[in-house]
Design an enzyme around this catalytic site. Structure first.
Site, PDB file in Angstrom:
ATOM      1  N   THR A 194       0.773  -0.974  -0.140  1.00 31.36           N
ATOM      2  CA  THR A 194      -0.176  -0.221  -0.032  1.00 31.36           C
ATOM      3  C   THR A 194       0.927   1.342   0.076  1.00 31.36           C
ATOM      4  OG1 THR A 194      -1.913  -1.270   1.302  1.00 31.36           O
ATOM      5  CG2 THR A 194      -1.775   1.007   1.356  1.00 31.36           C
ATOM      6  N   ARG A 222     -13.016  -8.123  -2.599  1.00 32.94           N
ATOM      7  CA  ARG A 222     -12.698  -8.099  -1.113  1.00 32.94           C
ATOM      8  C   ARG A 222     -11.581  -6.951  -1.200  1.00 32.94           C
ATOM      9  NH1 ARG A 222      -6.649  -7.008   0.601  1.00 32.94           N
ATOM     10  NH2 ARG A 222      -7.021  -7.114   3.128  1.00 32.94           N
ATOM     11  N   VAL A 223     -11.865  -6.259  -0.323  1.00 28.21           N
ATOM     12  CA  VAL A 223     -11.545  -4.736  -0.429  1.00 28.21           C
ATOM     13  C   VAL A 223     -10.908  -4.766   0.859  1.00 28.21           C
ATOM     14  CG1 VAL A 223     -12.675  -2.386  -0.040  1.00 28.21           C
ATOM     15  CG2 VAL A 223     -13.012  -3.745  -1.244  1.00 28.21           C
ATOM     16  N   GLY A 224      -9.394  -4.128   1.765  1.00 23.05           N
ATOM     17  CA  GLY A 224      -9.041  -3.746   2.305  1.00 23.05           C
ATOM     18  C   GLY A 224      -9.415  -2.569   3.189  1.00 23.05           C
ATOM     19  N   ASP A 225      -8.622  -2.123   3.956  1.00 25.15           N
ATOM     20  CA  ASP A 225      -8.591  -1.114   5.270  1.00 25.15           C
ATOM     21  C   ASP A 225      -8.018   0.335   3.940  1.00 25.15           C
ATOM     22  OD1 ASP A 225      -5.799  -2.054   5.013  1.00 25.15           O
ATOM     23  OD2 ASP A 225      -5.559   0.013   6.356  1.00 25.15           O
ATOM     24  N   THR A 245      -0.624   0.997   6.310  1.00 23.74           N
ATOM     25  CA  THR A 245      -0.122  -0.122   5.690  1.00 23.74           C
ATOM     26  C   THR A 245      -0.487  -1.522   6.073  1.00 23.74           C
ATOM     27  OG1 THR A 245       1.148  -0.831   3.897  1.00 23.74           O
ATOM     28  CG2 THR A 245       1.713   0.126   5.768  1.00 23.74           C
ATOM     29  N   GLY A 246      -0.477  -2.342   6.239  1.00 22.94           N
ATOM     30  CA  GLY A 246      -0.943  -3.908   6.675  1.00 22.94           C
ATOM     31  C   GLY A 246      -1.981  -4.530   6.048  1.00 22.94           C
ATOM     32  N   GLY A 248      -4.971  -5.651   5.428  1.00 19.55           N
ATOM     33  CA  GLY A 248      -6.674  -4.909   6.199  1.00 19.55           C
ATOM     34  C   GLY A 248      -7.056  -5.333   7.106  1.00 19.55           C
TER      35      GLY A 248
END
Length: 356
Positions: A194, A222-225, A245-246, A248
């Site tokens: 990210t 899928r969607v992360g943070d 970043t990580g 999510g």
């Protein structure tokens, strides 16, 4: 006469210091992903490539701030550079989904009015961070996804970027290895890809932005943070600006970006209430560091890892990560200008938080 001369000399000594204190203040921090980075795998040529890309992004954002530009524009300037680099998992270097496509997410937020824009699952926009900002400024919405976000982009004059632009051989090999060896995304992604930036401009305004290609082999939309306001991205002039970043899923559960800002706002309000007659108390860098570390510890306790960057209204540029490394950099009006990769390097203490 001697007393007058002494007083004049003292005034000359004090004047530059006062001028320096009164000089416009700005601050910028960037990241290019955090994760399990192995120093043994970082060849000299590869290090130079990453550091050069980070420095280019840092320089682009810092120029905006030096010239008196807005924090929101500095954030975009820095992130566009990282999105255009194949080294990072955003834009040009985005990872592949299970179906062999590149789905891009991004978010941006202005600390002045907490206006925000975000997009997820877009496949045809070269710089998702610019589309996210257009959502913020030219729509009544905050979050657009997939085909709808791409239709909105077309309506606002964004050219259609062909899928081959985003594809890189290294990312394709990672997907193939994941499928062939039945691995998880964590096994093939040594870092959480990210990119992000946070900034304070000379007018005292904050902004944050984040952009990503997600996780290798992601499925089912899928969607992360990163594009989730309050999880991977948040900015509020009353507290701070954060980009994360990580892993999510854990950052979403903790609400990392908003959690850090909310805690810092509480600390600042307490400091103000307990300040002596000399005036309003300010946030100390150690307080910002401790808060970021505490929230990252909460992420770790749940089983997640990664990192954050943040900037405070005082201009403190802070890093915190619970992984072996995070591609990062910071520049300030005080003369700080540095990039780093692993924990313990210039600009970072043993646990990833910066030394001041």
């Amino acid at each position: 006469m001697k007393k007058l001369l002494a007083a004049a000399a003292l005034a000359l000594m004090i004047q530059p210091a006062l001028a320096e204190d009164a000089a416009p203040k700005w601050s910028l921090a960037i990241h290019g992903g955090a994760g399990t980075l192995d120093p043994a795998q970082m060849t000299p040529d590869k290090r130079v490539a990453y550091e050069s890309a980070l420095q280019a992004a840092l320089d682009a954002g810092a120029k905006v701030l030096k010239d008196g530009g807005e924090a929101i524009d500095a954030v975009k300037a820095a992130i566009v550079i990282l999105e255009d680099s194949p080294l990072f998992n955003a834009g040009k270097g985005a990872v592949f989904t299970w179906d062999g496509t590149n789905e891009l997410d991004a978010a941006i937020m202005d600390g002045r009015d907490r206006s925000a824009g975000a997009v997820a699952g877009v496949k045809t926009v070269k710089n998702p961070i610019l589309l996210a900002d257009t959502v913020r400024t030219q729509s009544e919405h905050v979050f657009l996804i997939g085909k709808g976000a791409e239709e909105f982009a077309l309506s606002k004059g964004f050219p259609v970027t062909p899928p081959e632009y985003f594809a890189t051989e290294a990312r394709r090999e990672a997907l193939e290895r994941l499928k062939a060896e039945k691995l998880s995304a964590l096994d093939v992604d040594h870092k959480f890809g990210t990119v992000g930036a946070v900034a304070l401009d000379q007018k005292g305004n904050l902004a944050a932005g984040t952009s990503t290609g997600g996780m290798t082999g992601k499925r089912w939309g899928r969607v992360g943070d990163a594009p989730v306001i309050g999880a991977g991205t948040y900015a509020d002039n009353r507290s701070c600006a954060v980009s994360a970043t990580g892993w999510g899923e854990y950052f979403i559960r903790v609400g990392v970006a908003h959690e850090i800002c909310a805690r810092l706002r509480g600390i600042r309000e307490f400091n103000t209430l307990t300040a002596d007659s000399s005036g309003v108390a300010v946030l100390e860098p150690e307080e910002a560091e401790y808060t970021a570390d505490s929230v990252m510890a909460d992420v770790a306790a749940l089983g997640g890892d990664g990192g954050v960057i943040l900037v405070t209204p005082e201009g403190h540029a802070i890093f915190s990560f619970n992984t072996t490394g995070m591609y990062r950099g910071r520049a300030t009006s005080a003369g700080v200008n540095e990039v780093a990769i692993f924990g313990g390097e210039v600009g970072a203490g043993a646990k990833g938080t910066p030394n001041h």
